[in-house]
Design an enzyme around this catalytic site. Structure first.
Site, PDB file in Angstrom:
ATOM      1  N   SER A 166       0.852  -1.184   0.000  1.00 57.22           N
ATOM      2  CA  SER A 166       0.000   0.000   0.000  1.00 57.22           C
ATOM      3  C   SER A 166       0.883   1.228   0.000  1.00 57.22           C
ATOM      4  O   SER A 166       2.019   1.184   0.482  1.00 57.22           O
ATOM      5  CB  SER A 166      -0.883   0.013   1.252  1.00 57.22           C
ATOM      6  OG  SER A 166      -1.553   1.260   1.389  1.00 57.22           O
ATOM      7  N   TYR A 219      -1.351  -1.240  10.649  1.00 58.10           N
ATOM      8  CA  TYR A 219      -1.635  -1.400   9.219  1.00 58.10           C
ATOM      9  C   TYR A 219      -0.521  -0.780   8.382  1.00 58.10           C
ATOM     10  O   TYR A 219       0.031  -1.430   7.481  1.00 58.10           O
ATOM     11  CB  TYR A 219      -2.988  -0.772   8.860  1.00 58.10           C
ATOM     12  CG  TYR A 219      -3.292  -0.864   7.385  1.00 58.10           C
ATOM     13  CD1 TYR A 219      -3.753  -2.054   6.836  1.00 58.10           C
ATOM     14  CD2 TYR A 219      -3.074   0.216   6.541  1.00 58.10           C
ATOM     15  CE1 TYR A 219      -4.012  -2.157   5.477  1.00 58.10           C
ATOM     16  CE2 TYR A 219      -3.331   0.126   5.178  1.00 58.10           C
ATOM     17  CZ  TYR A 219      -3.794  -1.063   4.656  1.00 58.10           C
ATOM     18  OH  TYR A 219      -4.031  -1.165   3.308  1.00 58.10           O
TER      19      TYR A 219
END
Length: 147
Positions: free
Chosen positions: A27, A40
């Protein structure tokens, strides 16, 4: 753990064949520390670092490892996690576009594929490393807070 184990599992056979392609999804969150989603963001930094390192270890093989780095993407993840109400998700990319970018980059043997909805987002990401870390942390936190 699953990404690491699956990479190891499939990579062994690719090395024997001296042929293969791996696409791991990270990401753009992996570029920066992520207040309010620290684990995350850190896990995505791991995916990027791990994938790039494995790619270099395989430099003399006919095997590529591509890291897909999507930004905000139209998926159920955003709604389920509540981040769809944040500034980061004000202009998400379509899931189809992200998937196509990843696949096309993998087929070309690219190391990293950044998939975001606008060129300005891509440009902002390229400048991240030049911002003072405290400023970056504050801005990221503000973007993570619900509107």
């Amino acid at each position: 753990v699953a990404l690491t184990e699956l990479t190891h599992l499939f990579l062994n056979e690719m090395v024997v064949r001296n042929n293969g392609k791996i696409l791991n999804t990270s990401s753009t969150a992996g570029f920066i520390p992520g207040p309010l989603q620290a684990v995350y963001f850190a896990s995505k930094a791991y995916v990027s670092s791990f994938s790039n390192a494995i790619a270099e270890e395989l430099h003399d093989k006919n095997i590529t490892v591509t890291t897909l780095l999507p930004g905000a993407t139209e998926t159920n993840f955003a709604h389920t996690s509540g981040v769809d109400k944040t500034a980061i998700y004000s202009n998400p990319a379509s899931a189809r576009r992200v998937a196509e970018d990843g696949y096309n980059g993998m087929m070309k043997g690219k190391l990293d594929v950044i998939s975001v909805s606008t060129k300005s987002q891509k440009m902002q990401l390229s400048l991240v490393r030049f911002f003072p870390k405290k400023t970056l942390l504050k801005q990221t936190r503000l973007m993570q807070e619900p509107k």
